[in-house]
Design a protein around this motif. Sequence first.
Motif, PDB file in Angstrom:
ATOM      1  N   ILE A 117      -3.167   5.992  12.103  1.00 46.33           N
ATOM      2  CA  ILE A 117      -1.873   5.977  12.786  1.00 46.33           C
ATOM      3  C   ILE A 117      -1.436   4.533  12.969  1.00 46.33           C
ATOM      4  O   ILE A 117      -2.218   3.690  13.430  1.00 46.33           O
ATOM      5  CB  ILE A 117      -1.954   6.687  14.158  1.00 46.33           C
ATOM      6  N   LEU A 118      -0.197   4.252  12.627  1.00 43.89           N
ATOM      7  CA  LEU A 118       0.438   2.970  12.893  1.00 43.89           C
ATOM      8  C   LEU A 118       1.511   3.191  13.944  1.00 43.89           C
ATOM      9  O   LEU A 118       2.415   4.010  13.761  1.00 43.89           O
ATOM     10  CB  LEU A 118       1.067   2.393  11.623  1.00 43.89           C
ATOM     11  N   GLN A 119       1.411   2.463  15.050  1.00 48.92           N
ATOM     12  CA  GLN A 119       2.331   2.671  16.167  1.00 48.92           C
ATOM     13  C   GLN A 119       3.009   1.364  16.517  1.00 48.92           C
ATOM     14  O   GLN A 119       2.362   0.357  16.812  1.00 48.92           O
ATOM     15  CB  GLN A 119       1.573   3.206  17.394  1.00 48.92           C
ATOM     16  N   GLY A 120       4.351   1.381  16.456  1.00 47.42           N
ATOM     17  CA  GLY A 120       5.154   0.239  16.850  1.00 47.42           C
ATOM     18  C   GLY A 120       5.784   0.463  18.205  1.00 47.42           C
ATOM     19  O   GLY A 120       5.543   1.481  18.875  1.00 47.42           O
ATOM     20  N   PRO A 121       6.625  -0.453  18.665  1.00 46.21           N
ATOM     21  CA  PRO A 121       7.268  -0.282  19.976  1.00 46.21           C
ATOM     22  C   PRO A 121       8.195   0.927  20.038  1.00 46.21           C
ATOM     23  O   PRO A 121       8.392   1.491  21.110  1.00 46.21           O
ATOM     24  CB  PRO A 121       8.054  -1.588  20.146  1.00 46.21           C
ATOM     25  N   LYS A 122       8.785   1.338  18.899  1.00 47.34           N
ATOM     26  CA  LYS A 122       9.774   2.411  18.922  1.00 47.34           C
ATOM     27  C   LYS A 122       9.340   3.661  18.178  1.00 47.34           C
ATOM     28  O   LYS A 122       9.963   4.703  18.333  1.00 47.34           O
ATOM     29  CB  LYS A 122      11.085   1.909  18.299  1.00 47.34           C
ATOM     30  N   CYS A 123       8.334   3.593  17.355  1.00 46.34           N
ATOM     31  CA  CYS A 123       7.995   4.732  16.519  1.00 46.34           C
ATOM     32  C   CYS A 123       6.545   4.639  16.095  1.00 46.34           C
ATOM     33  O   CYS A 123       5.870   3.634  16.331  1.00 46.34           O
ATOM     34  CB  CYS A 123       8.904   4.795  15.289  1.00 46.34           C
ATOM     35  N   GLU A 124       6.072   5.720  15.479  1.00 44.62           N
ATOM     36  CA  GLU A 124       4.727   5.732  14.939  1.00 44.62           C
ATOM     37  C   GLU A 124       4.718   6.541  13.644  1.00 44.62           C
ATOM     38  O   GLU A 124       5.577   7.401  13.408  1.00 44.62           O
ATOM     39  CB  GLU A 124       3.724   6.311  15.948  1.00 44.62           C
ATOM     40  N   TRP A 125       3.737   6.227  12.795  1.00 42.00           N
ATOM     41  CA  TRP A 125       3.585   6.901  11.516  1.00 42.00           C
ATOM     42  C   TRP A 125       2.140   7.344  11.363  1.00 42.00           C
ATOM     43  O   TRP A 125       1.202   6.554  11.585  1.00 42.00           O
ATOM     44  CB  TRP A 125       3.940   5.967  10.358  1.00 42.00           C
ATOM     45  N   GLN A 136       0.843  -1.198   0.000  1.00 41.22           N
ATOM     46  CA  GLN A 136       0.000   0.000   0.000  1.00 41.22           C
ATOM     47  C   GLN A 136       0.877   1.246   0.000  1.00 41.22           C
ATOM     48  O   GLN A 136       1.761   1.393   0.844  1.00 41.22           O
ATOM     49  CB  GLN A 136      -0.915   0.018   1.233  1.00 41.22           C
ATOM     50  N   ASP A 137       0.631   2.148  -0.962  1.00 41.34           N
ATOM     51  CA  ASP A 137       1.322   3.436  -1.011  1.00 41.34           C
ATOM     52  C   ASP A 137       0.525   4.452  -0.207  1.00 41.34           C
ATOM     53  O   ASP A 137      -0.684   4.606  -0.401  1.00 41.34           O
ATOM     54  CB  ASP A 137       1.456   3.913  -2.455  1.00 41.34           C
ATOM     55  N   VAL A 138       1.204   5.135   0.710  1.00 43.54           N
ATOM     56  CA  VAL A 138       0.563   6.127   1.561  1.00 43.54           C
ATOM     57  C   VAL A 138       1.439   7.369   1.627  1.00 43.54           C
ATOM     58  O   VAL A 138       2.606   7.356   1.221  1.00 43.54           O
ATOM     59  CB  VAL A 138       0.321   5.583   2.997  1.00 43.54           C
ATOM     60  N   ALA A 139       0.853   8.429   2.150  1.00 42.80           N
ATOM     61  CA  ALA A 139       1.585   9.664   2.423  1.00 42.80           C
ATOM     62  C   ALA A 139       1.802   9.782   3.931  1.00 42.80           C
ATOM     63  O   ALA A 139       0.843   9.619   4.708  1.00 42.80           O
ATOM     64  CB  ALA A 139       0.809  10.869   1.900  1.00 42.80           C
ATOM     65  N   GLN A 140       3.024  10.058   4.353  1.00 48.66           N
ATOM     66  CA  GLN A 140       3.293  10.256   5.766  1.00 48.66           C
ATOM     67  C   GLN A 140       3.047  11.719   6.124  1.00 48.66           C
ATOM     68  O   GLN A 140       3.513  12.639   5.442  1.00 48.66           O
ATOM     69  CB  GLN A 140       4.726   9.868   6.118  1.00 48.66           C
ATOM     70  N   LEU A 141       2.315  11.938   7.209  1.00 50.86           N
ATOM     71  CA  LEU A 141       1.922  13.266   7.649  1.00 50.86           C
ATOM     72  C   LEU A 141       2.566  13.596   8.973  1.00 50.86           C
ATOM     73  O   LEU A 141       2.956  12.708   9.740  1.00 50.86           O
ATOM     74  CB  LEU A 141       0.394  13.363   7.765  1.00 50.86           C
ATOM     75  N   HIS A 142       2.640  14.898   9.231  1.00 48.33           N
ATOM     76  CA  HIS A 142       3.147  15.395  10.507  1.00 48.33           C
ATOM     77  C   HIS A 142       2.165  16.418  11.054  1.00 48.33           C
ATOM     78  O   HIS A 142       1.736  17.335  10.328  1.00 48.33           O
ATOM     79  CB  HIS A 142       4.525  16.036  10.330  1.00 48.33           C
ATOM     80  N   CYS A 143       1.772  16.219  12.297  1.00 40.77           N
ATOM     81  CA  CYS A 143       0.813  17.132  12.923  1.00 40.77           C
ATOM     82  C   CYS A 143       1.540  18.390  13.396  1.00 40.77           C
ATOM     83  O   CYS A 143       2.500  18.312  14.180  1.00 40.77           O
ATOM     84  CB  CYS A 143       0.116  16.446  14.087  1.00 40.77           C
ATOM     85  N   CYS A 144       1.089  19.534  12.921  1.00 41.84           N
ATOM     86  CA  CYS A 144       1.768  20.794  13.231  1.00 41.84           C
ATOM     87  C   CYS A 144       1.413  21.325  14.610  1.00 41.84           C
ATOM     88  O   CYS A 144       2.233  21.973  15.261  1.00 41.84           O
ATOM     89  CB  CYS A 144       1.423  21.850  12.174  1.00 41.84           C
ATOM     90  N   ASP A 145       0.203  21.114  15.053  1.00 36.30           N
ATOM     91  CA  ASP A 145      -0.240  21.684  16.334  1.00 36.30           C
ATOM     92  C   ASP A 145      -1.150  20.679  17.020  1.00 36.30           C
ATOM     93  O   ASP A 145      -2.358  20.655  16.794  1.00 36.30           O
ATOM     94  CB  ASP A 145      -0.969  23.012  16.119  1.00 36.30           C
ATOM     95  N   GLU A 146      -0.578  19.861  17.890  1.00 40.41           N
ATOM     96  CA  GLU A 146      -1.354  18.849  18.584  1.00 40.41           C
ATOM     97  C   GLU A 146      -2.158  19.418  19.742  1.00 40.41           C
ATOM     98  O   GLU A 146      -3.008  18.717  20.298  1.00 40.41           O
ATOM     99  CB  GLU A 146      -0.420  17.752  19.108  1.00 40.41           C
ATOM    100  N   ARG A 172       2.790  -6.697  17.582  1.00 41.36           N
ATOM    101  CA  ARG A 172       3.173  -5.542  18.419  1.00 41.36           C
ATOM    102  C   ARG A 172       2.771  -4.224  17.765  1.00 41.36           C
ATOM    103  O   ARG A 172       3.218  -3.163  18.180  1.00 41.36           O
ATOM    104  CB  ARG A 172       4.687  -5.561  18.641  1.00 41.36           C
ATOM    105  N   LEU A 173       1.924  -4.286  16.761  1.00 40.56           N
ATOM    106  CA  LEU A 173       1.529  -3.102  16.011  1.00 40.56           C
ATOM    107  C   LEU A 173       0.154  -2.621  16.468  1.00 40.56           C
ATOM    108  O   LEU A 173      -0.806  -3.392  16.503  1.00 40.56           O
ATOM    109  CB  LEU A 173       1.496  -3.421  14.511  1.00 40.56           C
ATOM    110  N   LEU A 174       0.065  -1.344  16.810  1.00 43.50           N
ATOM    111  CA  LEU A 174      -1.194  -0.723  17.214  1.00 43.50           C
ATOM    112  C   LEU A 174      -1.707   0.157  16.080  1.00 43.50           C
ATOM    113  O   LEU A 174      -0.927   0.845  15.414  1.00 43.50           O
ATOM    114  CB  LEU A 174      -1.013   0.109  18.479  1.00 43.50           C
ATOM    115  N   ILE A 175      -3.022   0.136  15.877  1.00 50.24           N
ATOM    116  CA  ILE A 175      -3.661   0.927  14.826  1.00 50.24           C
ATOM    117  C   ILE A 175      -4.650   1.879  15.466  1.00 50.24           C
ATOM    118  O   ILE A 175      -5.424   1.490  16.344  1.00 50.24           O
ATOM    119  CB  ILE A 175      -4.394   0.031  13.811  1.00 50.24           C
ATOM    120  N   GLU A 176      -4.633   3.116  15.026  1.00 49.99           N
ATOM    121  CA  GLU A 176      -5.572   4.128  15.524  1.00 49.99           C
ATOM    122  C   GLU A 176      -6.138   4.892  14.335  1.00 49.99           C
ATOM    123  O   GLU A 176      -5.391   5.332  13.452  1.00 49.99           O
ATOM    124  CB  GLU A 176      -4.861   5.091  16.487  1.00 49.99           C
TER     125      GLU A 176
END
Length: 878
Positions: free
Chosen positions: A843-851, A762-772, A826-830
């Motif tokens: 959101i895909l969240q692993g033990p060390k990082c999230e995307w 699956q091709d996706v775009a990675q995003l960054h939240c500017c103001d949480e 060990r993968l969490l999905i939100e």
Amino acid sequence: MHVAKVDFSTVLPRFLSLHIFSFLNPKDLCVAAQVSWPWKFLTEQDCLWMPKCIRFGWFLPYAPADNEYGAWKHHYVACVSNLDWLTPREAAAVYGTLNEPKTGDEELQERQREKCLRKVIWEKIALRKKELLRVRPPWGSGTRCWRLLESRYQPRLSQTSRGRVGLQEAVEKQLVSASLEALPRRSKVSGSHSYPLLSKKSWRGVYKNDDSSSRASQPHIVLISSRIPAYEVVVDSVRAGVISVVYEHSGLTLESLLYLVEKALDGQRAQSLGVFSDGNSREIHLLQGYKIGIKNLLRPEARDFWERLGSYVAPEEEGGHVDLFVPLGASEAGMEVLSQLSQLTGTLFTAPTGIATGSYQHILSDWLGRPWERAPPSIYFSESKLQVWSSLTDFLEDTLKSARKQLSPLFKELQKNISGRMIGQFVFDTMNMANILNNQGIAQALAEGLTELSKENSDKPLEFLSYFLLKNCSKKSKDLEGNVVLTERGPEAASGPSAKERNVMEDNPQDKKSSRSQNDPNFEVLVQLEKKLQVDSAEKRTKVVRELLQSERRYVQMLEMLRDVYVTPLRAALSSNRAILSAANIQIIFSDILQILSLNRQFLDNLRDRLREWGPAHCVGEIFTKFGSQLNTYTNFFNNYPVVLKTIEKCREMMPAFRAFLKRRDKTVVTKMLSLPELLLYPSRRFEEYLNLLYALRLHTPAEHVDRGALTTAIDHIKKYKDYIDQMKQDINMKEQLSDIQRVIWGCPPLSEVNRYLIRVQDVAQLHCCDEERSSSSRLYEHTRDLSLFLFNDALLVSNRSTSHTPFERTSKSTHQFIASVALHRLLIEDISDTKYIKNAFILQGPKCEWICATEGEDDKFLWLSVLQNAIRSSMEK
């Protein structure tokens, strides 16, 4: 004063030595293990390596035996060399910008959750300590008792750590399960654009006042699997007005397939629904991992799928039906599947009843169910194109491989059914199938005429040839008047022989002339026997036996042609001291296939002798049973098959004489335009034909018949062997698929592991939240980079995708750079709800990082999350 040098590990107590070694890092511990055997024993103790593993979240997946040590060290080494490993410096460089701060409420909730988990862990540990103190043996005073106590004491410590590890795994599994349950259901995944799911009752309630005009407006819909060979030509054969849905065989779930059907219907009810997928006479290969047969049909997931699929079709009393383009009507198991589906959904399920070995002509045979105004294939497809596809499937697939490679990048943004139709139309127009069929007929007639001319030695060859062609033309026209294509016949001809069964006797005379077996006296006996069986074709059991005899004769002729075209000239050259190949290479390449020829020649002779006086009471099951007990010859061939192919390639590269020999022999009229490696594929395909014929024969054999028990035994033997072949094919395909992916992704660690296979990309775009700090509905996101997610059955691999353009070229090239890999359990999905600032995000969240990822369309998001959830659940159940 003399200074004594003593190894401290032999003087100090063991716990002090272990305490000293605990200050070493893993690399130094491995170095210390090479000093001496006592140091090796101490430095590999679990009490030293277990904290180092747990600190990184690496828990041992099994409980070590009482006399086993070094398990945690081996686990640490395996984890370091696995996909999930990144050094702290690399992890900070790659994921340092992704540790985004959370809001106060979220942070407070997370702290409370961690506090509760710590409390549960402490209570479990305290309870475990109390149990250890209660069952601990008393202290002894002697050395013998101390050793006994020591041997008992260490396993109990490992049991404590194992309980802690098991608790951590259970907590982690609960978190993953909770994340899956927290995801929105099907109606919420795509925001406000969702399609209501109507049951059979609601359909009838909505359309209870329908008249004939509304019924005429109900569409026909057909599902076409991408696993079908040359499926683009099938898509191009779909009639105007029929809704076609092309779906990927791999990378979909039953729920996502229902979603595609719902979206295609757009709230309408279909008059009929066709499912054009791969399969056999016992089961439907609907999706990867979903082979629908009598054993798994009533499982909750499969049952729910068919119930909901049947709800999209009009009831049986209104003329609705579901057409499965798989020959389920040719076996008892397939008939039971159709019966169960009809009872389960209240909709008529139909399937073809014919068996056509070596092609897909069974879809043009008779179909189960009521007499049709139009045969089901003619409802959905153009008959001429479908006939061309069913006759030339293998050749079309070879052509389309190159066409897909050139045209798919141009149609990348289009829907799969539209691009498939365009590619299929391009190939159909380019190859000009009508001319190909006409040229085949002309070439066949000329070959017959020239063969007869060579026999007669006429003084007037042109006049003789013209007279022969005129005579042949009049004969063919009479045959065509009596043989009408099955799909164009009326219901009154439903009991007649199928098109495949009529045309199969019209064997190519050129092939008979060119075959070296025509001088065999048994050859004419076989032809006469087939004609006799054709006359007695009123009984269905006789039809299957006739198809068995004809297909076995063609198979043996193909093996004899391989012997005569390749083996005999090579051996003759070797005997005349003009060797093209050495005796050893000839033995490696052809010894197994010649043994198969001998075995099948004997099998064909047994069939001929048994069928010479064929009658309803005769049996063929024991012949198959005897044949099934001699399959070790095929086992040797399949085990050596990779070596044979490599030997052919090596000899072609290193020996010019052999290269010239193959150039003269490969892809000629005698070899049916096939090469030597392609001819070696025939043995693997033959077992599927054997199995279909045996099931069809048992279907038309009464329960009290003597042959029924022997047929069941033969089916068990052939089925076990076919499963063995399928497993070999699957292992080879998985290995090649993983190696291709590893070659595409830069910096990718080794992917080859047992039972690992690719599910979806699956091709996706990675995003960054500017103001949480803002509320979720008003948060702004920025696109940082493009990612490609490679979903395997046990891990998710994340790679950076970059696109490059070549000057003066329209198509672009994509390159992938490895980022990380996360185990699925060990993968969490939100989920992230759609707002005016963001769409189709999660959101895909692993033990060390999230995307934070977003797909291009809402369909892609739903299909991806559905497949990902199913893969995570499957990995947690293992």
